[in-house]
Motif scaffolding. Structure first.
Motif, short mmCIF file in Angstrom:
data_model
loop_
_atom_site.label_atom_id
_atom_site.label_comp_id
_atom_site.label_asym_id
_atom_site.label_seq_id
_atom_site.Cartn_x
_atom_site.Cartn_y
_atom_site.Cartn_z
N CYS A 1 47.23 -112.74 18.01
CA CYS A 1 46.97 -112.59 16.56
C CYS A 1 46.37 -113.87 15.97
CB CYS A 1 48.26 -112.24 15.82
SG CYS A 1 48.86 -110.58 16.17
N ALA A 2 46.97 -115.01 16.33
CA ALA A 2 46.47 -116.28 15.78
C ALA A 2 45.07 -116.58 16.31
CB ALA A 2 47.43 -117.42 16.13
N GLU A 3 44.85 -116.30 17.59
CA GLU A 3 43.53 -116.58 18.17
C GLU A 3 42.45 -115.69 17.56
OE1 GLU A 3 42.66 -118.64 21.07
OE2 GLU A 3 44.68 -119.37 21.59
N MET A 4 42.85 -114.49 17.12
CA MET A 4 41.87 -113.58 16.50
C MET A 4 41.63 -113.92 15.02
SD MET A 4 41.02 -112.00 19.10
CE MET A 4 39.79 -110.92 18.42
N GLY A 5 42.33 -114.95 14.53
CA GLY A 5 42.02 -115.45 13.19
C GLY A 5 43.09 -115.25 12.14
N ALA A 6 44.24 -114.66 12.51
CA ALA A 6 45.31 -114.49 11.51
C ALA A 6 45.74 -115.86 10.99
CB ALA A 6 46.50 -113.76 12.12
N HIS A 7 46.03 -115.92 9.69
CA HIS A 7 46.43 -117.20 9.08
C HIS A 7 47.94 -117.38 9.09
CE1 HIS A 7 42.50 -116.03 7.43
NE2 HIS A 7 42.22 -117.29 7.71
N VAL A 8 48.66 -116.27 9.19
CA VAL A 8 50.12 -116.26 9.31
C VAL A 8 50.44 -115.11 10.25
CG1 VAL A 8 52.33 -116.05 8.08
CG2 VAL A 8 50.35 -117.00 6.88
N VAL A 9 51.48 -115.27 11.06
CA VAL A 9 51.87 -114.18 11.97
C VAL A 9 53.33 -113.84 11.72
CG1 VAL A 9 52.11 -113.44 14.37
CG2 VAL A 9 50.18 -114.88 13.71
N LYS A 10 53.59 -112.54 11.72
CA LYS A 10 54.97 -112.07 11.56
C LYS A 10 55.40 -111.42 12.86
CE LYS A 10 57.31 -108.36 9.09
NZ LYS A 10 57.35 -107.60 7.83
N THR A 11 56.59 -111.79 13.32
CA THR A 11 57.08 -111.20 14.56
C THR A 11 58.59 -111.05 14.49
OG1 THR A 11 56.79 -111.26 16.95
CG2 THR A 11 57.42 -113.35 15.91
N TYR A 12 59.19 -110.71 15.62
CA TYR A 12 60.65 -110.56 15.68
C TYR A 12 61.26 -111.81 16.30
CZ TYR A 12 59.81 -105.78 14.39
OH TYR A 12 59.40 -104.68 13.70
N TYR A 13 62.51 -112.05 15.96
CA TYR A 13 63.26 -113.13 16.61
C TYR A 13 63.75 -112.61 17.96
CZ TYR A 13 66.84 -116.54 17.63
OH TYR A 13 67.58 -117.50 18.25
N CYS A 14 63.78 -113.50 18.96
CA CYS A 14 64.42 -113.14 20.23
C CYS A 14 65.41 -114.24 20.59
CB CYS A 14 63.37 -112.95 21.34
SG CYS A 14 62.35 -114.40 21.63
N GLU A 15 66.52 -113.84 21.17
CA GLU A 15 67.62 -114.78 21.45
C GLU A 15 67.17 -115.90 22.39
OE1 GLU A 15 71.03 -114.73 20.70
OE2 GLU A 15 70.90 -113.04 19.30
N LYS A 16 66.39 -115.54 23.41
CA LYS A 16 65.99 -116.55 24.40
C LYS A 16 64.51 -116.88 24.25
CE LYS A 16 69.18 -115.45 28.11
NZ LYS A 16 69.32 -114.53 29.21
N GLY A 17 64.22 -118.16 24.11
CA GLY A 17 62.82 -118.60 24.18
C GLY A 17 62.04 -118.50 22.89
#
Ligand code: 5RP
Length: 298
Positions: free
Chosen positions: A194-210
């Motif tokens: 998403c960021a490489e395609m030009g998004a200025h902010v990215v929204k995602t989910y939290y994951c416990e590991k990593g």
């Protein structure tokens, strides 16, 4: 004609003092144009670098979601406590007073429902309408690994290009199909694309590991979705851990508006995001604000 009678030579040139030229406070955003930066600085608090975005756009594919049956009644009182409001244009125009001074993150992809394949989206708002609505950002879902992955990346590209012409940043939302695992490997792949395609902010989910690796490898600010409703202490712990590991805020919906005391919850989330309050202290804050709001309930 301007009044020039009183024109005098200026004195305060501060010769020898270099022109101030500070880096913009959000990562990956320093090369953006002024209008983009200014809109991002409305969404993210420049004092903390963080945001508490209230997501109420769920109706665009799932109809009257629990807690969103009446946005005019349930959501309007929450708006003063949010840094930004993520919403569809239909809900904005019909249910939110235009006097609201908070920045709008406009849901700009759609075209499917929970009855069909979720990744089958199109660009659902013309950028001219985003301008008309004074949007501070446009939000597009991207389904990496989904049936319509290619099409959803195409939607992101179209919105980034339109937003670049008008100075409106794009928030890419990583939509994760049921068949996919929300682990750091997948989320790292999706957010980075998403960021490489030009998004200025990215929204995602939290994951416990990593999660720290996911945040570090995303060159623009990352915010987390709340996901399905959790008990309040768990939601606050998730927000705390995400911020602690590099998230620039939350874009939270159900874990706020489906609470028994949503105004208390959004303030507790703010304490975690902006003041780095520990989850147990933030939960105490939630309980005390809830007691004040609903005196007969603990
Ligand atoms: C819909 C969205 C929602 O805005 C997102 O899921 C945030 O809400 P929640 O915290 O309830 O998950 O992007 O696809």
């Amino acid at each position: 004609m301007p009044d020039v009678d009183d024109a005098q030579d200026g004195k305060d040139y501060h010769i020898g003092v270099p022109m101030q030229s500070n880096a913009f406070f959000l990562k990956g955003s320093n090369s953006l144009d002024w209008g983009m930066k200014n809109r991002l600085a409305r969404i993210f608090n420049p004092a903390t670098g963080k945001t508490v975005m209230l997501a109420v756009d769920h109706g665009y594919f799932q109809g009257p979601t629990t807690g969103l049956e009446r946005i005019d009644i349930a959501i309007v009182p929450l708006v003063p406590y949010a840094d930004a409001l993520m919403i569809t244009r239909g809900a904005l125009r019909t249910s939110i007073p235009a006097e609201m001074a908070k920045p709008v993150v406009l849901r700009s992809s759609g075209g499917q429902s929970i009855l069909k394949e979720l990744s089958n989206e199109l660009v659902a708002v013309d950028v001219e309408d985003a301008v008309r609505l004074n949007a501070s950002a446009m939000a597009v879902q991207v389904y990496i690994g989904g049936v319509h992955e290619h099409q959803s990346i195409g939607n992101l590209v179209k919105v980034v290009d339109a937003g670049t012409k008008t100075g409106i940043p794009t928030l890419a939302v990583t939509g994760v199909g049921k068949e996919l695992v929300r682990d750091a490997k997948y989320l790292g792949l999706a957010t980075r694309i998403c960021a490489e395609m030009g998004a200025h902010v990215v929204k995602t989910y939290y994951c416990e590991k990593g999660f720290a690796r996911v945040a570090a490898a995303c060159p623009v600010p990352l915010v987390i979705a709340g996901g399905k409703k959790l008990p309040e202490p768990e939601a606050l712990k998730m927000a705390y851990e995400a911020i602690d590991q590099g998230a620039a805020g939350v874009d939270m919906g159900r874990n706020i508006f489906q609470c028994e005391a949503p105004i208390a919850m959004i303030q507790a989330v703010r304490a975690v995001v902006h003041d780095q309050e520990k989850p147990d202290k933030a939960y105490e804050l939630y309980l005390s604000l809830k007691r004040d709001a609903v005196p007969n309930r603990s």
